[in-house]
Structures are given as C-alpha cells and as structure tokens.
Design an enzyme around this catalytic site. Structure first.
Site, PDB file in Angstrom:
ATOM      1  N   HIS A 263       0.833  -1.208   0.000  1.00  0.00           N
ATOM      2  CA  HIS A 263       0.000   0.000   0.000  1.00  0.00           C
ATOM      3  C   HIS A 263       0.870   1.261   0.000  1.00  0.00           C
ATOM      4  CE1 HIS A 263      -2.851  -2.978   1.590  1.00  0.00           C
ATOM      5  NE2 HIS A 263      -3.768  -2.213   1.054  1.00  0.00           N
TER       6      HIS A 263
ATOM      7  N   GLU B  98       8.234  -0.240   4.743  1.00  0.00           N
ATOM      8  CA  GLU B  98       8.892   1.049   4.501  1.00  0.00           C
ATOM      9  C   GLU B  98      10.215   1.130   5.255  1.00  0.00           C
ATOM     10  OE1 GLU B  98       4.814   1.390   3.129  1.00  0.00           O
ATOM     11  OE2 GLU B  98       5.677   0.522   4.924  1.00  0.00           O
TER      12      GLU B  98
ATOM     13  N   ASP C 217      27.429   1.130  -3.323  1.00  0.00           N
ATOM     14  CA  ASP C 217      27.730   1.818  -4.580  1.00  0.00           C
ATOM     15  C   ASP C 217      28.895   2.795  -4.425  1.00  0.00           C
ATOM     16  OD1 ASP C 217      27.272   2.598  -7.339  1.00  0.00           O
ATOM     17  OD2 ASP C 217      26.434   4.449  -6.521  1.00  0.00           O
TER      18      ASP C 217
END
Length: 164
Positions: free
Chosen positions: A71, A108, A122
């Site tokens: 959601h 989340e 990265d």
C-alpha cells in the site's frame, strides 16, 4: 471468483487508521580499505553516510513503487541513522518510519535499510570490491490490533527507550 494463484492487494478499507511505527536495521561489512574512508567521509564519490541516510528516507517514501501489492502510505516521519563499528569494519543502518495509517510501516522501514545499504555499497565498491550486506531484520513494530512487537533476538536500548 478469485483463482488460487491470482495476486491481490489486501483491502484495508474497513480498518481504522492508527499510529504506526517500525524500526529495522541491516549491516554492511566494508573491510580495511573502504571502512576508514566511509567513516572519515573521504570516499572518491563523496560522503557515503549522508547519501545513505538520504537514500533510505527517499526509499521509505517510495516503498510501494519497489514492492508490488504494498500500500502507498503518507508517512509522518522517516529517519535513517548510521552506526559505525571500528572493531569489525562494519556499518549498521537503522531506519525508523512512522505513519497514521490502516496498515503497518514495516516494509517502509526495511526498504529504507536496503536502499541505504546499497547506496553505501555503490560508493564504496570503487575502493573495495569484497563487501557483504546482511543481518537485515525488523526490530520493532507498533500500532494496529497487534500492539507492540519487539524482536525476540534483541533490540538496542535507544529503541526500547523511544518505545516506553
């Protein structure tokens, strides 16, 4: 009639919105070359800690874009903290997410952790290729009919203190 393998987003329309909070964490082991550069904010690409915190917050707000059937939630707050460990050249990312919603914010918080960890990867890969990400887990979830859940394997004191 719904087929057995058909996917669906869970219908939360009949649920009442309540305050929700979740805290998750995960670790990246950086090694002897990358770790001091991350710690001292001297990586060639820039300040990995600041960028990881930003990436984690941004990812928490876009979780439903990453995870099908999740959601979309309007978050009330998202915070990402980095904890350096000189002993084993690692960095633990903590993400805390809050919302007044009909469904939890665990995904989340976990998404924020993963985005922050891969951002560190990265930026650090240029100086050290042998990086390891692991130990991602939910530490706490609050709200809804289940109330409060604390990870049975342990939760840092600062999380307990914010809960009490």
């Amino acid at each position: 009639m719904r087929e057995h393998n058909q996917l669906q987003m869970i219908d939360v329309s009949s649920k009442r919105a309540t305050p929700r909070r979740a805290v998750a964490c995960g670790t990246i082991w950086l090694g002897p070359i990358a770790y001091p550069q991350v710690r001292d904010r001297t990586l060639p690409k820039g300040d990995a800690l600041a960028l990881a915190e930003t990436a984690g917050i941004q990812a928490s707000k876009r979780c439903s874009d990453w995870i099908p059937l999740c959601h979309p939630l309007a978050l009330d707050g998202a915070r990402v903290d980095c904890e350096l460990n000189d002993t084993n050249a690692s960095l633990t990312i903590y993400a805390q997410v809050a919302a007044h919603a009909k469904t939890g914010v665990e995904m989340e918080a976990l998404t924020a952790v993963q985005a922050a960890l891969i951002t560190i990867w990265d930026l650090a890969k240029q100086v050290e290729a042998n990086l390891i990400i692991g130990n991602t887990r939910l530490l706490l979830k609050e709200g809804g009919k289940q109330g409060c859940w604390l990870n049975p394997d342990g939760v840092p004191e600062w999380i307990k203190n914010e809960h009490d």
